[in-house]
Design an enzyme around this catalytic site. Structure first.
Site, short mmCIF file in Angstrom:
data_model
loop_
_atom_site.label_atom_id
_atom_site.label_comp_id
_atom_site.label_asym_id
_atom_site.label_seq_id
_atom_site.Cartn_x
_atom_site.Cartn_y
_atom_site.Cartn_z
N GLU A 57 43.59 32.91 37.97
CA GLU A 57 43.93 31.95 37.12
C GLU A 57 45.59 31.66 36.97
O GLU A 57 46.03 30.76 36.21
CB GLU A 57 43.37 32.34 35.69
CG GLU A 57 44.35 33.52 34.91
CD GLU A 57 44.36 34.86 35.63
OE1 GLU A 57 43.27 34.98 36.43
OE2 GLU A 57 45.03 35.57 35.05
N HIS A 102 45.57 37.55 40.22
CA HIS A 102 45.20 36.62 39.35
C HIS A 102 45.08 35.38 39.90
O HIS A 102 45.99 34.66 39.95
CB HIS A 102 46.39 36.49 38.19
CG HIS A 102 46.49 37.78 37.26
ND1 HIS A 102 45.78 38.03 36.31
CD2 HIS A 102 47.08 38.93 37.68
CE1 HIS A 102 46.30 39.03 35.59
NE2 HIS A 102 46.96 39.71 36.40
N CYS A 127 41.97 41.72 36.69
CA CYS A 127 43.06 42.61 36.29
C CYS A 127 42.76 43.38 35.39
O CYS A 127 41.81 44.42 35.47
CB CYS A 127 44.48 41.94 35.83
SG CYS A 127 45.91 42.99 35.90
#
Lengths: 272, 992
Positions: free
Chosen positions: A235, A233, A105
């Site tokens: 994560e 994302h 990002c």
């Protein structure tokens, strides 16, 4: 290598995904450390003692001059105290050592704006960018990514497609000219693209393609495959309860985002 | 010499910001524009060489792939006119600050105090606009006159070679450092004049108490010793006004109230706060005994409860209504970053976990003429939503739960509730984290932003007081990044145990933060001249009470001061030693070594006289409407689904990052297409544990038109049932109360003050009864008591509104339940009995009625239902659950079905009811405490056993057919496809 490889997540000036990024590194196998940028600038910590660099999500300097622009400038000019070395030189040394870097990002935006990606001709050349979504809005929604299995990217090995959230206002991928896109395509550097789950094909349709990215590009890698940046994302999907439909779908216990970090771990263990 | 650098988009690149202006010009001002392109303008007020300028422009200011720049000349473009919008002097310019930092990095030196970078946006407009149209476009769409200034230049007047001249909004104030004495030996009338003209907001009783205090010979003697004149200084008066403000002292909630009910019975309430809020919590905690979860209530910036052995939970909800009415974007942004500082400044400091937000607006489609000075509700809506978006997202805090409520009376003032929860390790540097105590001798250290004239005396409405060259005091704009840097630093300092106490600088600024902290030791000395300023020219009293944002005050033991300051400098955060906490019994204020104010701690904190107020309850003359039941209920349900209070708020919620930090479990939207409305949020605060935090809210101002007791009781019930529905543990929950009222003090301006105060008393009773019955302690709250608009003959008072927020935990988030139907063939149950309670309902509102029978909450039966439901949930028997609220059972059924893309057949004959209800009444009554529950047939016996003797019934079955069918025996009552219901529900706000 023998000792547990070390991952660094650089924090500060507006990063905000460091907690889950470090957790993802840990779940992938790394010994993970969140390090504030001030500790790098002060010389207390150097990148040299790490094997995996995470440029994580956030709003660096509020994205005030355009996403990640101020940090790109900072890393370019900032000197490490009492050392005479620029932070940038540490980063370039990290790359030369063949160590992987993941930008997610805001971190992807940073890599692109520093010219680390796509790195077609080596050196820091800006040939692509990420700009305002066609919707004109920041949005948080889950998307499906189609992975180019022929891409040299070391992070996506063994992944065909994956659901992850996007959370950005400036994620539209744009290239300087068609020649750049042609070269990215030829070298298979358009690693992940927005996919319509109904057709299994890449899509320009909103909201499956949430920002109007050219060629539906969600993330790109360097020719070496070691530098990878993407808007969604990984994560953010570490366990099935992160998935928006976990209460109604049969999902594996492990979140699909962990694979990106485990791939980095396996690469480091084998190659370094 | 100031130089302009203009940055524009290359030709074929889309400019979404410009496109948005075209859209908003049409929607907000009725102006048709052909196109708008935006140009970012940086005005550099410093001397740079041509080479340096080139490096700055081509480096951090321009993205070469999509942008192009020009230095000292226009960047080009085709337009009929340009409007350039910049900030007024002194208004926070976040982009300018970042640009200045980038320039400093590039030059390798910090900017000098007289240097600066200022930003503005140039709109290049193609369209046929008259000069008045262009002005209107500027004032109604592009800019807000309180914070911006603008230039309108038609193409014909635009110098294509030189472009616009640089304009530097530098603050220029002469003087500073002045201290004035205030003569209080005057008539009552003059005392009030001093209060009014000084914006002190002190009543005559309070002014007289201050007068008497300063006339006291003992006080006079003390003044002489300190070299102070016999008259109080402006610094002293301002400290008292801030400390005694409604905002800080909650004078109405602490007043002595004589309450009279409709039968003439009278009762005296000595402090609503102590009686009903603290009283409720004391009772609940007493009953919880060993299972008490409260750690710190009412005494700190936020409430603290236990989460587990290793972590505590912190929660606070604030309002930011008046600032949001003036400048919706800045007001809401400041609201959210402001409330972030409350949990952060609680105990020894906490890690921020999530935000919640609840807005109350007038309809964004409002089309009647607006009273003077009121911004269009569409603009309020857009500005507030964007302010909270930037505040939350840029701070890296997920916004996980909220609500938007519409009522035309919120035209008078929008309500903007912002909440933040946090976790703190149970122990910090070996000490319990929820406790803090300043030590005698600790240094007073201010951390974070600098002080300007921002927010002095809160918001000032009249633009006449704003003029070129004078900084804006009315409106503040938060800066999430400066704050985030400060938090990053303070968390490290916390871990190292470098400070003994911490609090935020919000309302009242240093006066409030240092004054409060000094209560621990019994005194403080503050050197106001040492405070870092944004620009010179402030007087000591201004430095003291400025509400400039992004500042915390910490007390640092002298032995830690060196390390604290070093760490601060390393991490790029400004910290300043401003004085010392002591046990002198006085709050002493110095400027350049001279005493400019000295107040005894006792008078400061205990001297305010208690208000004495009258309240008289008279039930409003309302009756139940009498009308034929509509023949066809299908269109009624579709209309209800599209109503503002019921329809999907997805176009707002998607703009908030609701999953950063990685703990998201139940998101705001859920279901097969991720678009069904969740009842509550579930978050994992610790990523390697499955323990969860559950948060929900309840708010029903419509019921206040009938009875605020019911309004408050239903708000708590709604919050609690939402909390329970997703899996929150009913024995481990706490609540926050946030009252937003219209002025309840009888006066010429408020001739119905005794009624409004009676409404407040009744709401407190409803709140007390609900939370004590449910066993949920109140841990923190807030009141905002003056939500009225008065201008000339027009007065608009908001409906009395209580926001109840519930927070608690669940042991294992993997047991959480969402509201979307899961599988055809499953059973659908209704828990609870439906009564004819349509007063204040959305159904009545749709038909133009208010009604009289407002839902009454049967707390004891509800509590048993919730507890049994929770046990069933823990056994894994619940496939989905949704509460019945606005629009009643019918709306809840529709939402469950279309969210899950599973059909439903329901039989009204099976629905448990009190009395003989018509079909429309059964479907749309808003009776409290009801849950709709989906259970797999194989689990049905166990589930039914779990629910025992409480009121429940199996009322329907999930089906393959994508249809909601409601029958009564064999007769069809309602039949709608999932698609058409979802479309009706999503259409209303989709385009906003």
């Amino acid at each position: 290598m023998t000792a547990t490889p070390r991952a660094i997540v650089i924090t500060g000036n507006g990063t905000n995904c460091e907690r889950e990024a470090a957790e993802a590194c840990r779940l992938g196998g790394f010994d993970a450390h969140n390090v504030h940028i001030s500790s790098i600038l002060s010389g207390e910590v150097t990148l040299d003692s790490y094997q995996f660099l995470n440029l994580t999500g956030g709003f660096l300097d509020g994205d005030d001059l355009g996403s990640a622009m101020v940090q790109a400038n900072r890393l370019k000019y900032a000197m490490v105290a009492d050392d005479g070395e620029r932070v940038l030189e540490q980063v370039l040394r990290f790359i030369d050592a063949g160590k992987p870097i993941l930008g997610v990002c805001n971190g992807f935006q940073l890599m692109v704006k520093m010219g680390l990606l796509p790195g077609l001709d080596g050196g820091l050349v800006r040939s692509t960018t990420l700009t305002f979504n066609d919707s004109g809005r920041y949005e948080d929604r889950w998307v499906t990514l189609l992975v180019d299995e022929e891409s040299p990217c070391i992070f996506t090995r063994g992944i065909q497609n994956v659901s992850l959230p996007v959370r950005h206002g400036e994620g539209k991928f744009v290239v300087r000219d068609e020649a750049v896109m042609g070269r990215l395509e030829a070298k298979r550097l358009l690693t992940v693209r927005y996919m319509d789950p109904a057709t299994g094909k890449i899509t320009m349709k909103y909201p499956e393609n949430p920002n109007g990215s050219s060629e539906a590009v969600a993330g790109i890698c360097s020719p070496s495959g070691l530098l990878f940046g993407l808007m969604p994302h990984p994560e953010a999907y570490l366990h099935r309860v992160n998935h928006p439909r976990w209460t109604r779908e049969n999902l594996p216990e492990e979140g699909a985002g962990i694979a990106f970090f485990r791939n980095a771990y396996e690469y480091v263990v084998q190659a370094l | 010499m100031a130089v302009r650098i203009e940055v524009g988009y290359r030709d074929p690149v889309r400019d979404p910001r410009g496109e948005r202006v075209v859209r908003e010009a049409r929607e907000l001002a009725g102006l048709e524009l052909r196109s708008v392109r935006t140009v970012a303008v940086y005005t550099l007020d410093m001397d740079l060489t041509g080479e340096e300028l080139e490096k700055v422009a081509s480096g951090p200011f321009t993205d070469p792939i999509i942008q192009t720049y020009a230095i000292g000349r226009p960047v080009g473009g085709i337009f009929d006119l340009v409007i350039e919008v910049g900030y007024r002097p002194g208004v926070t310019d976040n982009v300018g600050r970042s640009a200045g930092e980038a320039v400093a990095q590039l030059l390798g030196r910090p900017l000098a105090p007289e240097e600066g970078v200022y930003t503005s946006i140039q709109y290049q407009i193609q369209g046929d606009l008259t000069q008045p149209d262009a002005q209107r476009l500027a004032s109604e769409v592009l800019a807000n006159e309180l914070i911006h200034r603008w230039r309108v230049v038609p193409a014909g007047d635009f110098d294509k070679a030189a472009g616009l001249k640089p304009e530097v909004p530098r603050v220029s104030i002469s003087g500073g450092g002045r201290v004035r004495e205030v003569d209080l030996s005057c008539s009552d009338e003059d005392l009030m004049k001093i209060s009014r003209e000084g914006l002190l907001a002190l009543s005559l009783e309070e002014m007289k108490a201050i007068q008497a205090h300063f006339e006291d010979p003992e006080v006079q003697g003390e003044r002489k010793e300190r070299g102070l004149g016999s008259r109080p200084t402006d610094v002293e008066i301002e400290v008292l006004a801030q400390t005694w403000s409604e905002h800080c002292k909650h004078k109405i909630f602490n007043a002595l109230i004589r309450y009279e009910d409709e039968r003439g019975n009278t009762e005296t309430v000595d402090s609503l706060f102590k009686t009903y809020i603290v009283g409720a919590t004391e009772r609940v905690r007493g009953e919880m005994a060993a299972k008490d979860i409260c750690l710190s209530v009412f005494k700190d910036n936020a409430g603290v409860i236990r989460f587990n052995d290793d972590f505590n939970l912190v929660f606070k909800v604030e309002t930011h209504n008046s600032p949001s009415a003036l400048d919706p974007y800045g007001g809401a942004l400041t609201g959210i970053v402001g409330v972030n500082r409350d949990p952060f400044g609680t105990g020894l400091g906490a890690n921020l976990l999530f935000n919640t937000d609840v807005f109350c607006f007038a309809s964004p489609f409002h089309s009647d003429p607006l009273p003077p000075r009121i911004l269009h509700p569409r603009r309020i809506y857009e500005g507030v939503v964007e302010g909270v978006e930037h505040g939350g997202n840029k701070s890296g805090i997920p916004t996980v739960n909220g609500a938007v409520v519409f009522d035309e009376r919120f035209l008078g003032k929008p309500l903007v509730y912002c909440g933040t929860a946090a976790v703190m390790p149970a122990k910090v540097a070996g000490r319990p984290s929820h406790e803090k105590e300043v030590g005698v001798g600790d240094r007073v250290v201010m951390v974070g932003g600098r002080i300007g004239k921002d927010g002095i005396h809160g918001a000032t409405f009249s633009s006449e007081e704003l003029h070129e060259g004078s900084p804006v005091s009315a409106v503040q704009i938060g800066d999430p990044i400066t704050q985030k840097r400060m938090f990053d630093f303070l968390l490290v300092a916390r871990e190292e145990g470098l400070y003994s106490s911490i609090t935020d600088n919000g309302a009242g600024g240093l006066s409030s933060s240092v004054g409060e902290m000094a209560r621990d030791t019994g005194g403080a000395v503050l050197h106001l001249d040492l405070a870092p300023l944004k620009y010179p020219g402030l007087d000591p009293w201004e430095i003291l009470i400025s509400e400039a944002q992004e500042r915390m005050t910490v007390s640092v033991p002298p032995r830690n001061l060196k390390r604290f300051m070093e760490l601060s400098e390393k991490m790029g955060v400004e910290s300043t030693d401003l004085g010392e906490f002591n046990d002198s019994g006085r709050f002493e204020l110095l400027y350049d070594g001279r005493v400019v104010g000295s107040r005894s701690m006792e008078f400061l904190h205990e001297g305010v006289p208690q208000m004495v107020l009258d309240a008289r309850w008279e039930p409003p003359p309302l009756a139940e409407p009498s009308f034929e039941a509509p023949g066809d209920l299908d269109p009624i349900l579709l209309d209800l689904l599209g109503r503002l209070n019921i329809c999907s708020k997805e176009s707002i919620v998607r703009r908030y990052d609701h999953e950063v930090q990685g703990g998201s479990v139940v998101k705001p939207f859920t279901g097969a297409a991720n678009d069904g409305p969740s009842d509550a949020a579930v978050v994992r605060p610790i990523l390697d544990s499955f323990e969860g935090v559950v948060v929900s809210n309840g708010i029903v101002p419509r019921y206040s038109d009938i009875d605020t007791y019911a309004m408050a009781a239903n708000a708590v019930d709604e919050a609690f049932r939402n909390y329970v529905a997703v899996g929150g543990d009913p024995s481990w929950a706490a609540a926050l109360d946030n009252f937003c009222w219209c002025d309840p003090v009888q006066s010429d301006k408020t001739p119905d003050g005794t009624y409004k105060l009676a409404q407040l008393v009744r709401a407190n009773r409803g709140l007390y009864d609900a939370v004590t019955a449910y066993g949920i302690p109140l841990i923190s709250g807030k009141d905002s008591m003056k939500n009225d608009y008065i201008m000339g003959d027009v007065k608009i008072s908001i409906p009395p509104t209580l926001l109840a927020s519930v927070i608690g935990r669940m042991d294992d988030v993997r047991k959480a339940v969402t509201m979307d139907l899961k599988s055809p063939g499953n059973h659908l149950y209704m828990l609870g009995e439906t009564a004819r309670e349509l007063g204040g309902s959305e159904y009545y509102a749709l038909l133009g009625y208010v009604g009289a029978q407002v839902p009454a909450v049967d707390f004891d039966r509800a509590r048993e239902r919730y507890e049994r439901y929770h046990k069933a949930l823990l056994k894994g028997l619940i496939r989905s659950c949704h509460d019945c609220s606005d629009g009643g059972m019918a709306v809840a059924l529709a939402e469950m079905a279309f969210a899950g893309e599973v059909g439903l057949v329901v039989d009204l004959n099976a629905v448990p009811a009190t009395g003989d209800l018509r079909d429309d009444e059964l479907l749309f009554s808003e009776t409290a405490s009801r849950l709709l529950v989906e259970v797999a047939p194989s689990d049905a016996p166990q589930f039914e056993e779990a629910m025992g003797e409480t009121a429940w019934a199996r009322i329907g079955t999930c089906t393959e057919e994508k249809q909601l069918v409601v029958k009564k025996g064999d007769g069809k009552v309602l039949s709608l496809s999932l698609e058409e219901m979802k479309e009706a529900w999503q259409r209303t706000l989709r385009g906003l």
